[in-house]
Design a protein around this motif. Sequence first.
Motif, PDB file in Angstrom:
ATOM      1  N   TYR A  42       7.871  10.699  -3.788  1.00  0.00           N
ATOM      2  CA  TYR A  42       8.383   9.479  -3.296  1.00  0.00           C
ATOM      3  C   TYR A  42       7.528   8.359  -3.894  1.00  0.00           C
ATOM      4  N   ASN A  43       6.039   8.704  -3.735  1.00  0.00           N
ATOM      5  CA  ASN A  43       5.232   7.610  -4.537  1.00  0.00           C
ATOM      6  C   ASN A  43       4.026   8.463  -4.871  1.00  0.00           C
ATOM      7  N   TYR A  44       3.596   8.203  -6.191  1.00  0.00           N
ATOM      8  CA  TYR A  44       2.340   8.890  -6.488  1.00  0.00           C
ATOM      9  C   TYR A  44       1.908   8.503  -7.808  1.00  0.00           C
ATOM     10  N   ARG A  45       0.728   8.718  -8.333  1.00  0.00           N
ATOM     11  CA  ARG A  45       0.337   8.378  -9.697  1.00  0.00           C
ATOM     12  C   ARG A  45       0.276   9.471 -10.736  1.00  0.00           C
ATOM     13  N   GLU A  46       0.817   9.148 -11.884  1.00  0.00           N
ATOM     14  CA  GLU A  46       0.481  10.267 -12.957  1.00  0.00           C
ATOM     15  C   GLU A  46       0.366   9.323 -14.241  1.00  0.00           C
ATOM     16  N   SER A  47      -0.624   9.745 -15.063  1.00  0.00           N
ATOM     17  CA  SER A  47      -1.140   9.221 -16.258  1.00  0.00           C
ATOM     18  C   SER A  47      -1.499   7.876 -15.878  1.00  0.00           C
ATOM     19  N   HIS A  48      -2.053   7.360 -14.733  1.00  0.00           N
ATOM     20  CA  HIS A  48      -2.427   6.272 -14.519  1.00  0.00           C
ATOM     21  C   HIS A  48      -1.347   5.314 -14.270  1.00  0.00           C
ATOM     22  N   GLU A  49      -0.369   5.874 -13.829  1.00  0.00           N
ATOM     23  CA  GLU A  49       1.014   5.057 -13.615  1.00  0.00           C
ATOM     24  C   GLU A  49       1.805   5.347 -12.212  1.00  0.00           C
ATOM     25  N   LEU A  50       2.161   4.200 -11.530  1.00  0.00           N
ATOM     26  CA  LEU A  50       2.759   4.616 -10.136  1.00  0.00           C
ATOM     27  C   LEU A  50       4.269   4.991 -10.350  1.00  0.00           C
ATOM     28  N   LYS A  51       4.536   6.183  -9.810  1.00  0.00           N
ATOM     29  CA  LYS A  51       5.895   6.570 -10.060  1.00  0.00           C
ATOM     30  C   LYS A  51       6.440   7.040  -8.732  1.00  0.00           C
ATOM     31  N   GLY A  52       7.673   7.306  -8.713  1.00  0.00           N
ATOM     32  CA  GLY A  52       8.360   8.164  -7.318  1.00  0.00           C
ATOM     33  C   GLY A  52       9.584   7.242  -7.047  1.00  0.00           C
ATOM     34  N   ILE A  53      10.217   8.050  -6.084  1.00  0.00           N
ATOM     35  CA  ILE A  53      11.586   7.268  -5.620  1.00  0.00           C
ATOM     36  C   ILE A  53      11.545   5.933  -4.877  1.00  0.00           C
ATOM     37  N   GLN A  71      -1.208  -0.957  -4.136  1.00  0.00           N
ATOM     38  CA  GLN A  71      -2.436  -0.131  -4.139  1.00  0.00           C
ATOM     39  C   GLN A  71      -2.220   1.264  -3.496  1.00  0.00           C
ATOM     40  N   LEU A  72      -2.813   2.191  -4.373  1.00  0.00           N
ATOM     41  CA  LEU A  72      -2.754   3.710  -3.994  1.00  0.00           C
ATOM     42  C   LEU A  72      -3.793   3.908  -3.183  1.00  0.00           C
ATOM     43  N   VAL A  73      -3.713   4.300  -1.829  1.00  0.00           N
ATOM     44  CA  VAL A  73      -4.969   4.415  -0.913  1.00  0.00           C
ATOM     45  C   VAL A  73      -4.660   5.660   0.025  1.00  0.00           C
ATOM     46  N   PRO A  74      -5.690   6.193   0.512  1.00  0.00           N
ATOM     47  CA  PRO A  74      -5.312   7.520   1.499  1.00  0.00           C
ATOM     48  C   PRO A  74      -4.580   6.905   2.717  1.00  0.00           C
ATOM     49  N   TRP A  75      -3.763   7.933   3.190  1.00  0.00           N
ATOM     50  CA  TRP A  75      -2.858   7.445   4.095  1.00  0.00           C
ATOM     51  C   TRP A  75      -3.430   6.824   5.526  1.00  0.00           C
ATOM     52  N   ALA A  76      -4.376   7.305   6.020  1.00  0.00           N
ATOM     53  CA  ALA A  76      -5.095   6.597   7.122  1.00  0.00           C
ATOM     54  C   ALA A  76      -5.460   5.151   7.076  1.00  0.00           C
ATOM     55  N   ARG A  77      -6.171   4.847   5.839  1.00  0.00           N
ATOM     56  CA  ARG A  77      -6.632   3.365   5.303  1.00  0.00           C
ATOM     57  C   ARG A  77      -5.369   2.676   5.297  1.00  0.00           C
ATOM     58  N   GLY A  78      -4.503   3.106   4.471  1.00  0.00           N
ATOM     59  CA  GLY A  78      -3.186   2.132   4.575  1.00  0.00           C
ATOM     60  C   GLY A  78      -2.371   1.903   5.741  1.00  0.00           C
ATOM     61  N   TYR A  79      -2.434   2.894   6.539  1.00  0.00           N
ATOM     62  CA  TYR A  79      -1.864   2.892   7.963  1.00  0.00           C
ATOM     63  C   TYR A  79      -2.469   1.849   8.973  1.00  0.00           C
ATOM     64  N   LYS A  80      -3.953   1.743   8.738  1.00  0.00           N
ATOM     65  CA  LYS A  80      -4.697   0.926   9.501  1.00  0.00           C
ATOM     66  C   LYS A  80      -4.561  -0.418   8.870  1.00  0.00           C
ATOM     67  N   LEU A  81      -4.697  -0.609   7.778  1.00  0.00           N
ATOM     68  CA  LEU A  81      -4.388  -1.770   7.130  1.00  0.00           C
ATOM     69  C   LEU A  81      -3.189  -2.523   7.427  1.00  0.00           C
ATOM     70  N   PHE A  89       0.755  -1.176   0.035  1.00  0.00           N
ATOM     71  CA  PHE A  89      -0.005   0.037  -0.188  1.00  0.00           C
ATOM     72  C   PHE A  89       0.804   1.257  -0.115  1.00  0.00           C
ATOM     73  N   THR A  90       0.492   2.283  -0.776  1.00  0.00           N
ATOM     74  CA  THR A  90       0.990   3.550  -0.789  1.00  0.00           C
ATOM     75  C   THR A  90       0.133   4.577  -0.688  1.00  0.00           C
ATOM     76  N   GLU A  91       0.618   5.861  -0.709  1.00  0.00           N
ATOM     77  CA  GLU A  91      -0.320   6.940  -0.843  1.00  0.00           C
ATOM     78  C   GLU A  91       0.161   8.079  -2.036  1.00  0.00           C
ATOM     79  N   SER A  92      -0.480   9.057  -2.166  1.00  0.00           N
ATOM     80  CA  SER A  92      -0.033   9.974  -2.978  1.00  0.00           C
ATOM     81  C   SER A  92       0.869  11.055  -2.165  1.00  0.00           C
ATOM     82  N   TYR A  93       2.189  10.718  -2.150  1.00  0.00           N
ATOM     83  CA  TYR A  93       3.210  11.541  -1.489  1.00  0.00           C
ATOM     84  C   TYR A  93       4.394  11.732  -2.421  1.00  0.00           C
ATOM     85  N   PRO A  94       4.188  12.692  -3.373  1.00  0.00           N
ATOM     86  CA  PRO A  94       5.240  12.919  -4.379  1.00  0.00           C
ATOM     87  C   PRO A  94       6.489  13.922  -3.680  1.00  0.00           C
TER      88      PRO A  94
END
Length: 235
Positions: free
Chosen positions: A18-29, A51-61, A11-16
Amino acid sequence: MANDLSQLSFFTESYPPYNYRESHELKGIAVDLLLAAVSKVDDRLDPNSIQLVPWARGYKLTLSGVNTVLFSTTRTPFREPMFEWVGPIATTRVVLFAPTAKQLKIANIADIKKHMIGTIRDDIGEQAVLNMGVPRTQIMQAHNAHSLLYMLQRERIDMWAYEEFVGRWLIKRAAIKIDEFEAVYTLKESELYYAFSLDSDPKLRALLQLGVDRVKANIQENGLSEYQNILSKYQ
């Protein structure tokens, strides 16, 4: 041991950047480092399985397992016993952003408590201000960093607690002049990691750690390590 790492749920979040989605592709350091590390141990991981999810959800999972990995996660004493750790991915600095025009002077915790602070639930910025004793009545939560930037622009909050590199990236991507906001206080300096659920197989953690170490040690033709080349793509 081929495909062993595919047993894990990432699981990851949108945190560019480092990790984010651009043009339907996951990218980042962190994404590039993860995939490079997996390849170094002759294993496989489908990028589309992350899976790109909100931070709180990924943290809980990841706290509740089973066989889950959350990144990029700041490693702190508070979080230390909650996860197992592979990395580091990069160094990190969590700060309080404020509008430069406000000329806020934050010298200590007492100064912080005078202001309304925007955070993301369970994010390292929120945990840092709570650990300082800032009451929840002085904290306004949002689901994502874009909302917090919007709130800061419209003076619904006085400061925004967030990772500095990521915050500046988002400000630039929002077509806002970078000098409109400044970091007025450093909350924490630490490192980002891949955080594994406590039930995860130690052999899988060791395998990914070996891959990360090999990426960082792999010197390429330009004299830089493979890891340094990954970083340079996002600077």
